[in-house]
Scaffold this motif. Structure first.
Motif, mmCIF file in Angstrom:
data_model
loop_
_atom_site.group_PDB
_atom_site.id
_atom_site.type_symbol
_atom_site.label_atom_id
_atom_site.label_comp_id
_atom_site.label_asym_id
_atom_site.label_seq_id
_atom_site.Cartn_x
_atom_site.Cartn_y
_atom_site.Cartn_z
ATOM 1 N N ALA A 56 -17.393 26.231 -28.181
ATOM 2 C CA ALA A 56 -16.809 24.888 -28.092
ATOM 3 C C ALA A 56 -16.483 24.362 -29.491
ATOM 4 O O ALA A 56 -15.418 23.779 -29.715
ATOM 5 N N THR B 191 -13.455 26.241 -30.872
ATOM 6 C CA THR B 191 -12.225 25.813 -30.187
ATOM 7 C C THR B 191 -11.819 24.411 -30.617
ATOM 8 O O THR B 191 -10.637 24.144 -30.854
ATOM 9 N N ALA B 192 -12.796 23.525 -30.733
ATOM 10 C CA ALA B 192 -12.489 22.140 -31.120
ATOM 11 C C ALA B 192 -11.876 22.083 -32.518
ATOM 12 O O ALA B 192 -11.071 21.201 -32.816
ATOM 13 N N VAL C 218 -19.750 17.732 -31.993
ATOM 14 C CA VAL C 218 -18.753 18.659 -31.433
ATOM 15 C C VAL C 218 -17.926 17.935 -30.376
ATOM 16 O O VAL C 218 -16.696 18.028 -30.355
ATOM 17 N N ARG C 219 -18.617 17.172 -29.531
ATOM 18 C CA ARG C 219 -17.896 16.408 -28.501
ATOM 19 C C ARG C 219 -16.950 15.412 -29.158
ATOM 20 O O ARG C 219 -15.801 15.262 -28.737
ATOM 21 N N VAL D 64 -13.891 17.150 -30.124
ATOM 22 C CA VAL D 64 -13.055 17.423 -28.950
ATOM 23 C C VAL D 64 -12.273 16.157 -28.568
ATOM 24 O O VAL D 64 -11.107 16.226 -28.196
ATOM 25 N N TYR D 65 -12.932 15.003 -28.715
ATOM 26 C CA TYR D 65 -12.288 13.744 -28.340
ATOM 27 C C TYR D 65 -11.385 13.218 -29.454
ATOM 28 O O TYR D 65 -10.928 12.085 -29.404
ATOM 29 N N GLY D 66 -11.139 14.039 -30.474
ATOM 30 C CA GLY D 66 -10.142 13.678 -31.472
ATOM 31 C C GLY D 66 -10.648 12.869 -32.636
ATOM 32 O O GLY D 66 -9.861 12.368 -33.426
#
Lengths: 510, 510
Positions: A137, A140-141, A104-105, A108-110
């Motif tokens: 999260a 949203t990502a 997931v992170r 978020v970082y593309g």
């Protein structure tokens, strides 16, 4: 040196009778030794184990005398998830870190995620390892257009694999879906009996409302039982060729149900999640041919034909990756369809169409038959250009209405939708022509009136764009199950009088 | 037609004694008439009003006999937020839709937000209008580098305006911040007394750990009281020129505290939120000159010097927009600093440096004095190149230690950090040279051991990169407050033996 959780003295389970919807909550006394020995504090995520089951729950600390020493309290969803009885022994420990949150992170970082990443995330969500903030999260990502078609394909695959699937052993199983955003556009309960009356197999599962005042399952629930097990669904489809069931009770793409709960709270659109949600449900339910309806309008979910074309291309591309036949129809999304907005009010529109009553909402009838006709053409049941006429024929000769009743009967019986006890009419203070109708604000009004939680609540809309209206004519009626919500909807409507714009520049002409 | 909430029969407040951390939860009986009249269901967001206060809370429905008819239960944070006493009259109604979520959605859809948008979002968060899932969506939407420098400036402004600010009426108020990610890098409690001993004003407020095993406030709390009101802080700074306080009790940028709680759960980095968090706190605390330390290392928070340079440029650009003097130092982030990782263990390192003890961790001493020296040069207190020597002088002649004790005394007294009752040594199974140390995994080990919730918990690391080690030499000691967490940290460490890589290719040389 090492103690396993099993060696600790277990706690005794206590059902506290607290409904926390889908969140698993456990309650421990502040002086409970396991809090100290494991370092738990309020809102800690805790692995809860009974003798047979385990789940991750969120901890609330009790400082009063709600619990006796040695007891652990459970919220209703936690109690049910672990299949507990009072005094069952319970052990607590730390859950392993949720490794898939690193994906997931990464999103978020593309970064681009592969199928392994999506499968890890989806499996962890289905296993209850994500708290709602983690799901938020992820949602949203993946919001907006943040997923490529390959990523959407992977996500869809992952969502299918995380649940049950149905194989009908048939070469042709049809389905349809509308991307929504158009209040009252409840064509499915009309299309299904038309196509089933033509002999097609259409095991239709629908969702409840996500952000709208009604989903097809909410509307159908006012007419018949929609909570079918997979076995019941199979029986209904074997008997009638079709069903009109709620998908949530069948564990077809169970991740979708969990994602939707958070999406509803956030009201965030995501093209990728939309496509994965729709196609995972269709493929899991065994569909081979799917028709997608995308209404386009400035206040619909999809606002421009460019956006609709893009979404259609993504749908087609992902469907192709998944080996699914799929067609997209763009339709007019400038105003609500039919009169009713809200589960029961939409059901009454559907009944009017199926029963060929004189007050039939012609727009709803035409849309439903156009879509049914497109499906008949898509599978080669009729020649190109002949679909609409065939669908109208089956509707107008009463075959569709008989099939609808037969389906409801097979699902547990037909019943009459409820009628709201509280109503409020909004009248026109001028004469003129209806210029525009705001779908979003009308939907909001219906939701404030209590839809879909109160099935009888919603809005009945009596005008269409271009229609001439006169002073004191009723524009709409708000329906509510209670006075509190009626007031709330009326207040909102009075603050947003631009919901229905009347052009009275040519008053002299009338 | 319209009834205001005040006309309804109020419910009677009951303190249930359930600690839900920061989430406001209320409990209603399933048969409560207001549930019906307002259409509330489990997990509804509800506006709760007492005679004097109101707040938005999440509803849990009670089906057992936890509540009598006419009662409404409150979790501890909800009880405190509304300043309630048992049987206080309570009214419930629907909260207005949270309009600022439309800005969050706009950010998800890739739009740029202006200051009005950020101010609306931040005000709603501070007013408790956002549930955690909404905050999670905002944090995620602003993740990575999704905010422009202008947006970060707007967000910073909004965060400052939503809280208190302190004006020292001084031309020069200094501050420093480290972006973190380097375990044990606890330079602040050394820099503050050095600069205060030089006569500078440094009203230092620090945060607790977000995702690390210790924040400066966690470490300082093992040495003295850090929960100062603004008045107490002002007294300490007037007396001693500096303080070492926890920022969270002062409502300096209160939005930051709420954002950080969710960021901690998600573990998502956001450059924009990082900069806004740091600068809003510094400016609200009245700083005019700020030094930023960015450790760079493959397992530090910032992994490459390119990323560090980019972050430094954003920091400088936003600071310039805000009229703040700011300098950035990049430092070596390849391995932990000092020996201790965890609140109390880091405090012991700090005491060794301040007391000039023979076992002083030289790396920590040098880093602290380099940063203090850079600040002395930045403000022109010493000539360029003379800062480090001045800082070392003030440290080594005991002035810094006396100042540190005086600050602690002014804050409420100095105390000795706790020592963990449970320990476990990890020994070297080979001889060789330390090749690399993984900051992230060491930090994870310290957190699993219980840091920062247990201040005495953490890791004591006895080796540095390049150091020669021999068989059976102790590499590190895990400290824990209880057996459960000790086990958990040991298990993690045994699964990640690559945390400290030893090159034993030249064993024959030793």
């Amino acid at each position: 040196m090492h103690f396993t959780p099993e060696r600790m003295t277990p706690l005794k389970a206590l059902r506290l009778g607290i409904d926390t919807h889908h969140e698993l909550i456990i309650y421990l006394r502040a002086d409970c030794p396991v809090c100290r020995s494991e370092g738990f504090s309020a809102m800690s995520r805790v692995l809860v184990s009974s003798e047979e089951h385990h789940a991750i729950a969120t901890l609330n600390i009790v400082t009063g005398d709600l619990l006796k020493k040695g007891q652990i309290g459970f919220s209703e969803p936690a109690w049910q998830r672990l299949y507990l009885q009072n005094d069952n022994p319970i052990w607590l420990s730390h859950p392993k870190p949720v490794q898939s949150m690193s994906y997931v992170r990464a999103k978020v970082y593309g970064h681009t995620l592969d199928e392994i990443a999506f499968q890890s995330i989806i499996n962890d969500i289905v296993d209850g390892r994500y708290a709602d903030v983690h799901v938020a999260a992820f949602v949203t990502a993946c919001g907006d257009k943040n997923l490529s078609n390959d990523e959407i394909t992977s996500l869809t695959h992952a969502m299918i694999k995380a649940g049950s699937t149905i194989d009908w052993n048939l070469p042709l199983v049809v389905d349809k879906h509308c991307v929504g955003g158009l209040p009252g556009n409840r064509t499915t309960p009309i299309i299904v009996p038309i196509l089933a009356a033509c002999g097609l197999t259409m095991p239709k599962t629908s969702s409840r409302a996500i952000t709208s005042p009604a989903g097809t399952a909410d509307t159908m629930e006012t007419l018949t039982n929609v909570c079918l097990s997979q076995d019941m669904m199979r029986n209904v489809v074997n008997q009638q060729g079709a069903c009109l069931a709620w998908g949530g009770s069948m564990r077809l793409s169970p991740a979708d149900d969990l994602l939707i709960q958070v999406e509803r709270a956030l009201d965030i659109d995501s093209e990728g999640q939309l496509i994965a949600s729709v196609l995972s449900k269709k493929i899991a339910a065994g569909a081979t041919h799917v028709l997608i309806d995308i209404p386009v309008g400035t206040t619909a979910k999809i606002r421009t034909s460019e956006a609709a074309e893009q979404l259609a291309e993504s749908f087609k591309s992902v469907a192709k990756n998944l080996g699914l036949s799929l067609q997209v129809l763009l339709s007019d999304g400038s105003q609500p369809v039919g009169k009713g907005i809200g589960p029961a009010l939409e059901a009454y529109d559907i009944l009017a169409v199926l029963q060929n009553r004189p007050d039939t909402p012609q727009d709803l009838k035409k849309r439903a038959c156009t879509l049914a006709g497109a499906m008949l053409e898509m599978i080669g049941y009729v020649k190109p250009g002949k679909g609409l006429a065939k669908a109208l024929h089956v509707l107008e000769n009463g075959e569709a209405w008989r099939k609808f009743q037969a389906i409801c009967h097979a699902q547990g019986g037909f019943h009459t939708p409820p009628i709201a006890p509280y109503r409020y009419n909004i009248v026109c203070h001028t004469s003129g022509t209806v210029l525009s109708i705001n779908n979003r604000k009308l939907a909001q009004t219906a939701k404030l009136a209590g839809a879909p939680a109160d099935p009888e609540a919603g809005v009945e809309l009596f005008v269409k764009i271009g229609q001439k209206v006169s002073i004191n004519q009723i524009l709409l009626t708000i329906h509510a199950a209670n006075i509190g919500e009626l007031n709330y909807a009326v207040e909102f409507l009075e603050e947003h009088k631009d919901m229905i714009l009347i052009d009275h520049g040519e008053e002299t002409c009338h």
